[in-house]
Write an enzyme that holds these catalytic residues in place. Structure first.
Site, PDB file in Angstrom:
ATOM      1  N   GLU A 109       3.738  24.236  14.049  1.00 17.96           N
ATOM      2  CA  GLU A 109       5.145  23.843  14.011  1.00 17.96           C
ATOM      3  C   GLU A 109       5.952  24.492  15.135  1.00 17.96           C
ATOM      4  O   GLU A 109       6.805  23.849  15.754  1.00 17.96           O
ATOM      5  CB  GLU A 109       5.755  24.190  12.646  1.00 17.96           C
ATOM      6  CG  GLU A 109       5.157  23.419  11.473  1.00 17.96           C
ATOM      7  CD  GLU A 109       5.300  21.909  11.610  1.00 17.96           C
ATOM      8  OE1 GLU A 109       6.253  21.450  12.269  1.00 17.96           O
ATOM      9  OE2 GLU A 109       4.446  21.190  11.071  1.00 17.96           O
ATOM     10  N   HIS A 163       5.533  22.588  18.393  1.00 17.79           N
ATOM     11  CA  HIS A 163       6.400  21.408  18.495  1.00 17.79           C
ATOM     12  C   HIS A 163       7.796  21.809  18.976  1.00 17.79           C
ATOM     13  O   HIS A 163       8.363  21.189  19.875  1.00 17.79           O
ATOM     14  CB  HIS A 163       6.539  20.725  17.126  1.00 17.79           C
ATOM     15  CG  HIS A 163       5.355  19.924  16.702  1.00 17.79           C
ATOM     16  ND1 HIS A 163       4.733  19.003  17.522  1.00 17.79           N
ATOM     17  CD2 HIS A 163       4.683  19.870  15.520  1.00 17.79           C
ATOM     18  CE1 HIS A 163       3.732  18.435  16.867  1.00 17.79           C
ATOM     19  NE2 HIS A 163       3.678  18.954  15.650  1.00 17.79           N
TER      20      HIS A 163
END
Length: 212
Positions: free
Chosen positions: A24, A27
Site C-alpha cells: 500500500e 502505491h
C-alpha cells in the site's frame, strides 16, 4: 517437528504485515511521484501497519486461511489515489497500480534470500525462520498474482484501464462496482484457485531459478 497452530500464525504474521504495508505504501509513494499528494496528506505513505490494517481482510480472513488451508485471501485498506491529480492520469495510472505487485515480488525475493541462508541462523530458530520465509514467499507471490488479475478494482484492473483505448477503458472500469463480489464468488466456487495456481507455480519456479 511440526509447528503448532499458534506458531504457524506467528510465522505468518510478520510477512503478512510487511506484505500489505509495503504494497500500500508503494502505491502512495508512486502516486506522489507522479503528482497526486492525496495519500501523503492522509498519512498513508508510511510503513506503520496500523495505518493499512483492515480487521476483517488483514487479520481474520488470512488467519482462517492459514489454519484451514486453501488460497490465502485477504486485503488491506486501499491507499487513496486521485488519478485526476496525476500528471498524465491514464498513463501514470499504470505505474501507480503496478507499484504494489512489484513491491510484493521484491519482498518475495528478500524472503527467498533469507531461506537460502537459513543455516546462518541459530539451530533452534532455523525451523521457525524457514517457515516464516516460506510464508513470506507464498504471501507475497499470492498478493502479487491476485492483484494482477485484470479485474477492477484490483491493480490488474487499473493496469488494463490504463492500457485500453479510452472508450473500452471507460466501459471496463464500470465493472469496478461489482469487482469484489465477482472476486468473492470466484473464491468460494474454487475458480480463483484454479486461476491463481498455474501463475503461482510459474513465479515460484523462476524465483527458485533466480535464487540458485
Amino acid at each position: 517437528m511440526e509447528l503448532t497452530a499458534i506458531q504457524k500464525i506467528a510465522a505468518y504474521a510478520l510477512p503478512i504485515l510487511f506484505a500489505i504495508t509495503v504494497h500500500e505504501a508503494a502505491h502512495g509513494y508512486v502516486a506522489k511521484y507522479f503528482g497526486d499528494l492525496t495519500a501523503e496528506r492522509m498519512g498513508r505513505i508510511t510503513l506503520n501497519p496500523f495505518k493499512h490494517i483492515d480487521p476483517l481482510g488483514t487479520i481474520l480472513l488470512p488467519a482462517l486461511s492459514v489454519l484451514l488451508g486453501g488460497v490465502l485471501f485477504g486485503w488491506a485498506k486501499p491507499v487513496p489515489v486521485n488519478f485526476a491529480n496525476l500528471r498524465r492520469p491514464k498513463k501514470d495510472m499504470l505505474w501507480v497500480a503496478l507499484a504494489g505487485p512489484a513491491s510484493n515480488f521484491v519482498m518475495a525475493i528478500g524472503w527467498g534470500l533469507i531461506l537460502a541462508r537459513i543455516a546462518l541462523f541459530p539451530a533452534n530458530a532455523q525451523e521457525f525462520m524457514a517457515q516464516m520465509s516460506l510464508a513470506g514467499i507464498q504471501i507475497n507471490l499470492v498478493l502479487m498474482v491476485l492483484n494482477l488479475l485484470p479485474l477492477p478494482p484490483l491493480d490488474g484492473g487499473r493496469i488494463a484501464v490504463s492500457l485500453l483505448p479510452m472508450k473500452a477503458a471507460i466501459a471496463f472500469s464500470s465493472v469496478e462496482r461489482y469487482g469484489m463480489l465477482i472476486l468473492i464468488a470466484l473464491l468460494f466456487t474454487g475458480i480463483l484457485g484454479m486461476i491463481l495456481t498455474p501463475a503461482l507455480r510459474f513465479f515460484q519456479h523462476w524465483l527458485a531459478v533466480l535464487l540458485m
